[in-house]
Write a protein that holds these residues in place. Structure first.
Motif, PDB file in Angstrom:
ATOM      1  N   VAL A  30      29.675  33.337  77.216  1.00  0.00           N
ATOM      2  CA  VAL A  30      28.661  33.684  76.221  1.00  0.00           C
ATOM      3  C   VAL A  30      29.161  34.817  75.329  1.00  0.00           C
ATOM      4  O   VAL A  30      29.029  34.780  74.098  1.00  0.00           O
ATOM      5  CB  VAL A  30      27.341  34.090  76.906  1.00  0.00           C
ATOM      6  CG1 VAL A  30      26.332  34.572  75.866  1.00  0.00           C
ATOM      7  CG2 VAL A  30      26.769  32.919  77.692  1.00  0.00           C
ATOM      8  N   LEU A  31      29.765  35.837  75.950  1.00  0.00           N
ATOM      9  CA  LEU A  31      30.253  36.981  75.174  1.00  0.00           C
ATOM     10  C   LEU A  31      31.373  36.574  74.222  1.00  0.00           C
ATOM     11  O   LEU A  31      31.487  37.129  73.118  1.00  0.00           O
ATOM     12  CB  LEU A  31      30.745  38.083  76.120  1.00  0.00           C
ATOM     13  CG  LEU A  31      29.669  38.725  77.008  1.00  0.00           C
ATOM     14  CD1 LEU A  31      30.277  39.807  77.887  1.00  0.00           C
ATOM     15  CD2 LEU A  31      28.543  39.296  76.163  1.00  0.00           C
TER      16      LEU A  31
ATOM     17  N   GLY B 264      19.581  34.562  85.503  1.00  0.00           N
ATOM     18  CA  GLY B 264      18.628  33.468  85.605  1.00  0.00           C
ATOM     19  C   GLY B 264      19.231  32.195  86.142  1.00  0.00           C
ATOM     20  O   GLY B 264      19.606  32.098  87.316  1.00  0.00           O
ATOM     21  N   CYS B 265      19.348  31.210  85.263  1.00  0.00           N
ATOM     22  CA  CYS B 265      19.742  29.856  85.673  1.00  0.00           C
ATOM     23  C   CYS B 265      21.010  29.827  86.516  1.00  0.00           C
ATOM     24  O   CYS B 265      21.025  29.229  87.598  1.00  0.00           O
ATOM     25  CB  CYS B 265      19.968  28.977  84.439  1.00  0.00           C
ATOM     26  SG  CYS B 265      18.823  29.223  83.086  1.00  0.00           S
TER      27      CYS B 265
ATOM     28  N   ALA C 273      17.918  32.359  72.252  1.00  0.00           N
ATOM     29  CA  ALA C 273      17.140  32.151  71.035  1.00  0.00           C
ATOM     30  C   ALA C 273      17.782  32.861  69.847  1.00  0.00           C
ATOM     31  O   ALA C 273      17.873  32.299  68.746  1.00  0.00           O
ATOM     32  CB  ALA C 273      15.709  32.635  71.231  1.00  0.00           C
ATOM     33  N   GLY C 274      18.226  34.093  70.045  1.00  0.00           N
ATOM     34  CA  GLY C 274      18.834  34.850  68.956  1.00  0.00           C
ATOM     35  C   GLY C 274      20.110  34.219  68.444  1.00  0.00           C
ATOM     36  O   GLY C 274      20.349  34.141  67.229  1.00  0.00           O
TER      37      GLY C 274
ATOM     38  N   TYR D  43      24.980  42.369  75.287  1.00  0.00           N
ATOM     39  CA  TYR D  43      25.017  41.048  74.675  1.00  0.00           C
ATOM     40  C   TYR D  43      25.045  39.992  75.787  1.00  0.00           C
ATOM     41  O   TYR D  43      25.579  40.216  76.872  1.00  0.00           O
ATOM     42  CB  TYR D  43      26.258  40.898  73.791  1.00  0.00           C
ATOM     43  CG  TYR D  43      26.144  41.596  72.461  1.00  0.00           C
ATOM     44  CD1 TYR D  43      25.591  40.942  71.364  1.00  0.00           C
ATOM     45  CD2 TYR D  43      26.572  42.915  72.295  1.00  0.00           C
ATOM     46  CE1 TYR D  43      25.472  41.584  70.137  1.00  0.00           C
ATOM     47  CE2 TYR D  43      26.457  43.561  71.076  1.00  0.00           C
ATOM     48  CZ  TYR D  43      25.910  42.890  69.999  1.00  0.00           C
ATOM     49  OH  TYR D  43      25.792  43.534  68.783  1.00  0.00           O
ATOM     50  N   GLY D  44      24.481  38.843  75.484  1.00  0.00           N
ATOM     51  CA  GLY D  44      24.469  37.774  76.479  1.00  0.00           C
ATOM     52  C   GLY D  44      23.067  37.228  76.682  1.00  0.00           C
ATOM     53  O   GLY D  44      22.124  37.626  76.008  1.00  0.00           O
ATOM     54  N   THR D  45      22.938  36.320  77.648  1.00  0.00           N
ATOM     55  CA  THR D  45      21.672  35.623  77.867  1.00  0.00           C
ATOM     56  C   THR D  45      21.127  35.894  79.262  1.00  0.00           C
ATOM     57  O   THR D  45      21.892  36.137  80.204  1.00  0.00           O
ATOM     58  CB  THR D  45      21.851  34.108  77.699  1.00  0.00           C
ATOM     59  OG1 THR D  45      22.697  33.628  78.751  1.00  0.00           O
ATOM     60  CG2 THR D  45      22.491  33.764  76.358  1.00  0.00           C
ATOM     61  N   THR D  46      19.809  35.829  79.396  1.00  0.00           N
ATOM     62  CA  THR D  46      19.176  35.925  80.713  1.00  0.00           C
ATOM     63  C   THR D  46      19.691  34.825  81.624  1.00  0.00           C
ATOM     64  O   THR D  46      19.947  35.048  82.811  1.00  0.00           O
ATOM     65  CB  THR D  46      17.651  35.832  80.578  1.00  0.00           C
ATOM     66  OG1 THR D  46      17.171  36.947  79.815  1.00  0.00           O
ATOM     67  CG2 THR D  46      16.975  35.826  81.939  1.00  0.00           C
TER      68      THR D  46
END
Length: 480
Positions: free
Chosen positions: A99-100, A47-48, A16-17, A39-42
């Motif tokens: 992602v990073l 998660g996924c 989202a950010g 930094y990064g996503t769940t």
């Protein structure tokens, strides 16, 4: 320290950010992208992606173990636990790295690594006293695993989605608390990889399935593989020298004390809002401490604060977080010209086997607002042609259509290929196709999608005559 002044401050660097940053940048270059942790996503970290890597390994083991159904003997099957987890971690790290890399591509002056809290509605402050004055602020701090009181006090043998993928090898036994999507996915995967699994739920929910008949059917299917009690009576959970002792009432009524290597808490996630000092913003908060907001603009009240992603406690799915971030970033960037953003048709998928998918208007909402005004079309996959060919003939599909208009409203599925059929159903719902229009679409033979055609035909019969069709139809034969 000299105060920092920006147009938009974004708290959180997840899905989202990041989407909010990209969207806000179309309106202003004066943006500060703030992250208080990694930094990064769940999705990429815990998660996924890592869960699907574990599930992929489990599917291979399961197919090999049952290859004899096809006349193929796969002997001496060995599940190498360290090798399984090494691949999960290696590929997980690759996804995180991608992602990073996108974060690293941002201008260095945009990124700020620090924990922040609200001093007032337009001022953030770091623990060292650095002030950040922002004309608009976006909260995109994500979520954290929920830990029920029953599991408080556990330490070395407690797993959550944050650390389960760090295991060096597969455990020998595992007690899974939570029978929702995450619990079902990981519990079944572990079981198929040779781990002795027992699953304990509260309230009877299974994998987010809303239809009671479908949920009962899923309960039977899963219990054929491993012990699952969706409304368990657990007396106590305590850590021992070698694992965790769980005292519970077995489904047969007996009282059991059983020890497991680990307990996995898969009991949901809570918005990560602690420490933000939201009480200093003047925002109205709900019972969970989440600011009240407009889900189409993501604006909190009439303030200059917006919220997006898991922090909003709305729909904790990656594509929804991305959409929310885009809308929040656009409105924060263009403020005060706040406009509603486009929200897509609901779509949710659970990657268990059989898979679970729901698309369109949820059944609960249909029963609240369309009661007596919609038809239900049903199909079973037990005798469906393609399903029997590949020996994945377990499951059912229910589609919902509005009476009179015939407009397709939504569907729920527990069956093979639900991740793909679910997309077709969501697209049809978003385009507001009628059942007749959907039946005019091509259906190849033999495919799983023919099961969808059967359900649509059943719905059409009810729309036309008001009664359910008796003959479910043939996947092959005159006219298909």
């Amino acid at each position: 320290m000299t105060p920092i002044h920006v147009d938009v401050a974004i708290i959180g660097s997840g899905t989202a950010g990041t989407a909010a940053y990209l969207s806000a940048r179309a309106h202003t270059e004066s943006i500060l992208f703030i992250e208080g942790g990694d930094y990064g996503t769940t999705c990429a970290r815990s998660g996924c992606m890592p869960s699907k890597l574990l599930i992929a390994a489990a599917e291979v083991a399961h197919q090999a173990r049952h290859a004899d159904r096809f006349g193929i003997q796969a002997t001496d099957l060995v599940v190498d636990g360290p090798a399984v987890m090494t691949r999960v971690q290696r590929e997980r790290d690759r996804f995180v790295g991608l992602v990073l890399a996108s974060v690293d591509a941002m201008p260095s002056g945009v990124r700020w690594t620090a924990k922040v809290s609200f001093q007032d509605a337009n001022t953030l402050v770091t623990p060292k006293g650095q002030l950040i004055h922002a004309r608009r602020i976006i909260i995109a701090t994500g979520s954290k695993p929920t830990l029920p009181p029953l599991l408080h006090g556990l330490d070395k043998h407690l797993l959550t989605s944050e650390n389960v993928f760090e295991l060096p090898t597969l455990p020998k036994s595992l007690a899974v608390f939570g029978t929702g999507p995450l619990g079902i996915e990981l519990g079944q995967a572990m079981s198929r990889l040779g781990v002795a699994v027992k699953m304990f739920g509260i309230g009877g929910g299974i994998a987010g399935i809303r239809d009671t008949g479908m949920r009962d059917y899923a309960n039977k299917i899963f219990n054929d593989e491993f012990y699952l009690d969706a409304d368990a009576k657990v007396e106590s959970v305590s850590e021992t020298a070698t694992g965790v002792a769980v005292t519970y009432q077995h489904k047969d009524g007996s009282r059991i004390v059983e020890e497991f290597d680990y307990v996995l808490a898969a009991t949901g996630r809570d918005p990560e809002l602690a420490g933000l000092a939201l009480e200093n913003t003047g925002l109205q908060l709900d019972d969970h401490g989440v600011p009240l907001f407009d889900r189409y603009t993501l604006q909190c009240g009439d303030s200059t604060i917006f919220i997006a992603g898991d922090a909003s406690n709305d729909i904790p799915l990656l594509h929804e977080a991305a959409d929310q971030g885009r809308i929040a970033g656009d409105n924060a960037g263009r403020y005060p010209n706040v406009v509603p953003g486009r929200r897509r048709t609901p779509l949710a998928i659970v990657f268990c086997d059989p898979q679970v998918a729901s698309a369109g208007i949820p059944l609960k909402t249909l029963n609240q607002h369309f009661l007596g005004r919609f038809a239900t079309g049903c199909a079973s996959f037990e005798d469906q042609g393609r399903s029997r060919v590949i020996l994945r003939n377990k499951g059912m599909l229910k589609v919902y259509a509005e009476l009179n208009s015939g407009v397709f409203l939504g569907a729920e599925m527990f069956g093979p290929g639900a991740e793909h059929i679910g997309h077709l159903l969501a697209w049809a719902a978003q385009k507001r196709l009628t059942v007749d229009e959907m039946l005019e679409m091509p259906f190849y033979h033999p495919v799983l999608e023919e099961g969808l055609r059967t359900a649509l035909r059943d719905a059409k019969h009810q729309l036309d005559s008001g009664s359910a069709v008796v003959d479910q139809g043939m996947d092959c034969g005159p006219g298909g």
